[in-house]
Design a protein around this motif. Structure first.
Motif, PDB file in Angstrom:
ATOM      1  N   LEU A 139      39.608  32.458 -29.725  1.00 33.66           N
ATOM      2  CA  LEU A 139      40.207  32.941 -31.445  1.00 33.66           C
ATOM      3  C   LEU A 139      41.155  31.012 -31.738  1.00 33.66           C
TER       4      LEU A 139
ATOM      5  N   SER B  32      42.318  40.304 -32.903  1.00 29.42           N
ATOM      6  CA  SER B  32      41.404  40.076 -31.322  1.00 29.42           C
ATOM      7  C   SER B  32      42.705  39.859 -30.491  1.00 29.42           C
TER       8      SER B  32
ATOM      9  N   ASP C   7      40.913  39.044 -27.703  1.00 27.59           N
ATOM     10  CA  ASP C   7      40.575  38.000 -26.182  1.00 27.59           C
ATOM     11  C   ASP C   7      40.115  38.625 -25.007  1.00 27.59           C
TER      12      ASP C   7
ATOM     13  N   ASP D 285      35.759  44.328 -30.160  1.00 23.74           N
ATOM     14  CA  ASP D 285      36.847  44.048 -30.229  1.00 23.74           C
ATOM     15  C   ASP D 285      36.856  43.753 -31.829  1.00 23.74           C
TER      16      ASP D 285
ATOM     17  N   TYR E 264      38.019  41.896 -33.738  1.00 20.94           N
ATOM     18  CA  TYR E 264      37.549  40.080 -34.412  1.00 20.94           C
ATOM     19  C   TYR E 264      35.959  39.913 -33.862  1.00 20.94           C
TER      20      TYR E 264
END
Length: 592
Positions: free
Chosen positions: A112, A171, A173, A179, A181
């Protein structure tokens, strides 16, 4: 499909990873920003984003970023990573980001924050990385002062922005489709209508802001030290946003890549937090060099050694205190191939340099500040040093040295009438303040014209660091202006005292600060962390360690510089980058 690499150092995990469909670039991709009309033929504005586009064009299948030590590891080639960054840029524009708007990111070292260092610039926004160790109150102040319109936040730090007015993109991750993000990136890909990089405008003004990095002080609304210096002017002790430019970031990146000897075969391990001074511009130095990078969410010495041994790490950045933890880890061994350790934050001791070399880790000592994009000077080794002992060589290596090729000359000065700068004699003795100007100096303090004017006193940036100049032009810090110990009219450098005390065979770390003395005004007080194998020995000893250290110091230091008091502690207080917090130690002393 560009998900496989020419490198297979991460084995099956990398080979089996598949990026999201939105991350797969088209078969034919043009890695060129749209050039607005009227730009002179003999000019292209400097912008570190261009390094990424060059990588994606020249080595599309090379491993760009590996994030292996998580539940959902990800591995991106340069072609795939460039597509993801392009998607981020379009998503930010779709969300209303205009040129000059601030985009905050709160994340550990992870894809990110690595994405953000490029994607925000591609959207012509200003990256505002925020220290993950700040409190919610402190983060709220920075978000309010910066006016960030969008916040990119890692899932572990959502609590810091729960009441933020700006839109937050979270996010998890994972790099997986579910997700949030990844959904944001997918929206950006759709919004782009496959215009690609040619649909994104080049920023014509290379003096435009690239990053807004906040330092923090001990007064005002922020109360956590993340600054790298301690200036004497009290106004510096308010939290301030350091505005850096595209041009400065471009040139600082090249300087760091050159000084660290980054190249296409390099593998950079992220130990230094990317939120700290934009990772000292290494996010762009890496792409300039066509290198690969590995991100770790947390700093674990055993994990670091796993990467050293198994994944071809060649470079990393860390403060001396972090280096001490690395070399003293039980997994530490001598490595078959050398690793370059870029060291800043404080001068490495002779003992530390020697221990690093025993592990085949070569120290590159640099000096810099948030205000100078991170490092801008280096201690350049000379051929004649090879004939010296390790201790003699390490003392020379501990100097802050000379300016980078992409920086302007560093000076050590005193101030005369009307802020006239007077160079101190190059005698290695006369103390003055380090000042510099040029390419690798911040543009200004964000929304603080008065503080900017004071910082640029005499037409130079004043660091607040006190140093001497040697006949060969190398500078050597004597102390921060706040850390000089004035004892009986004599000035004692806490750094010089620490250098000598650190040679004691039982000491792991040491920090020295001034403590009031009824006769001499001030005397040094040493806070010591013992080597683990020596703790039990001294606990059983009849004589106190403090007396042993005092005797040891009398043979190496003048009387006024010998520690009057010694306190053994389990650990020293440190910033998120491993820099010792002397303000905390001074606070302890004030209560004694």
């Amino acid at each position: 499909m560009m998900s496989k690499f020419t490198e297979t150092r991460f084995g099956f995990a990398a080979e089996s990873f598949e990026p999201t469909p939105a991350s797969i670039p088209p078969v034919k991709q043009i890695f060129r920003l749209r050039t607005p009309p009227g730009l002179p033929v003999n000019l292209h504005p400097l912008n570190p984003l261009l390094f990424l586009l060059r990588c994606a064009q020249i080595c599309p299948q090379k491993l760009a970023l590996a994030h292996p030590d998580v539940e959902y590891p990800v591995f991106y080639s340069y072609a795939v990573w460039a597509q993801r960054i392009q998607n981020l840029a379009y998503a930010l524009i779709m969300s209303g980001i205009q040129p000059g708007d601030r985009v905050a990111v709160i994340a550990p070292n992870s894809p990110l924050i690595a994405d953000a260092h490029h994607g925000v610039l591609a959207a012509r926004g200003v990256l505002t990385p925020i220290n993950t160790r700040l409190t919610k109150h402190e983060v709220s102040y920075i978000l309010q002062h910066s006016g960030a319109k969008i916040i990119l936040v890692d899932h572990e730090y959502v609590h810091l922005v729960s009441d933020a007015n700006a839109r937050c993109i979270v996010s998890m991750d994972t790099g997986r489709v579910s997700d949030p993000y990844e959904d944001f990136l997918n929206e950006g890909r759709t919004f782009s209508a496959e215009k690609g990089w040619s649909g994104l405008d080049m920023e014509l003004n290379e003096d435009s802001a690239a990053t807004l990095c906040y330092t923090s002080g001990t007064t005002g609304r922020v109360n956590v030290l993340t600054v790298t210096i301690y200036p004497s002017d009290e106004d510096y002790w308010q939290p301030k946003g350091v505005l850096s430019t595209l041009r400065g970031s471009y040139l600082a990146s090249i300087g760091n890549a050159f000084e660290a000897r980054l190249d296409r075969n390099a593998v950079y391990l992220w130990i230094l937090p990317m939120f700290h001074a934009a990772g000292w511009t290494f996010p762009w130095a890496i792409t300039f060099a066509f290198a690969s990078q590995i991100t770790m969410r947390t700093v674990s010495n055993s994990l670091i050694w796993s990467h050293f041994k198994n994944f071809g790490v060649s470079h990393y950045c860390a403060a001396p205190t972090v280096q001490i933890g690395i070399i003293n880890d039980p997994d530490a061994v001598r490595l078959p191939s050398p690793i370059m350790a870029i060291i800043a934050g404080s001068a490495p001791t002779a003992h530390l340099i020697g221990e690093l070399e025993k592990k085949n880790i070569l120290a590159v000592h640099v000096y810099g500040l948030t205000f100078t994009y991170g490092p801008f000077t280096r201690a350049y080794a000379q051929p004649s040093w090879e004939m010296l002992s390790l201790e003699e060589r390490a003392k020379l290596m501990a100097r802050q040295g000379h300016s980078f090729a992409t920086a302007q000359e560093v000076r050590v000065v005193s101030f005369g009438d009307n802020d006239e700068l007077i160079d101190v004699p190059a005698d290695g003795k006369t103390v003055g303040e380090i000042v510099t100007r040029g390419n690798i100096v911040m543009k200004e303090y964000f929304r603080d014209e008065r503080a900017t004017q004071k910082a640029f006193r005499g037409g130079y940036f004043g660091s607040g660091d006190l140093a001497v100049m040697y006949p060969d032009g190398a500078i050597a810090i004597q102390d921060r202006s706040k850390d000089i110990i004035i004892s009986g009219g004599e000035n004692a450098s806490s750094l010089a005292i620490e250098q000598e005390l650190s040679t004691h065979p039982d000491i792991l770390e040491v920090a020295v600060v001034a403590r009031p003395h009824p006769r001499w005004g001030e005397r040094p007080m040493a806070f010591v962390v013992l080597r683990p194998e020596k703790v039990r020995q001294w606990n059983k000893a009849d004589n106190d360690f403090s007396e042993s250290l005092k005797v040891f110091s009398r043979g190496r230091l003048p009387g006024f510089a010998c520690p009057e008091w010694v306190q053994v502690v389990d650990e020293l207080p440190k910033t998120s980058t491993g820099k010792i917090l002397k303000t905390t130690l001074r606070g302890i002393v004030a209560k004694l």
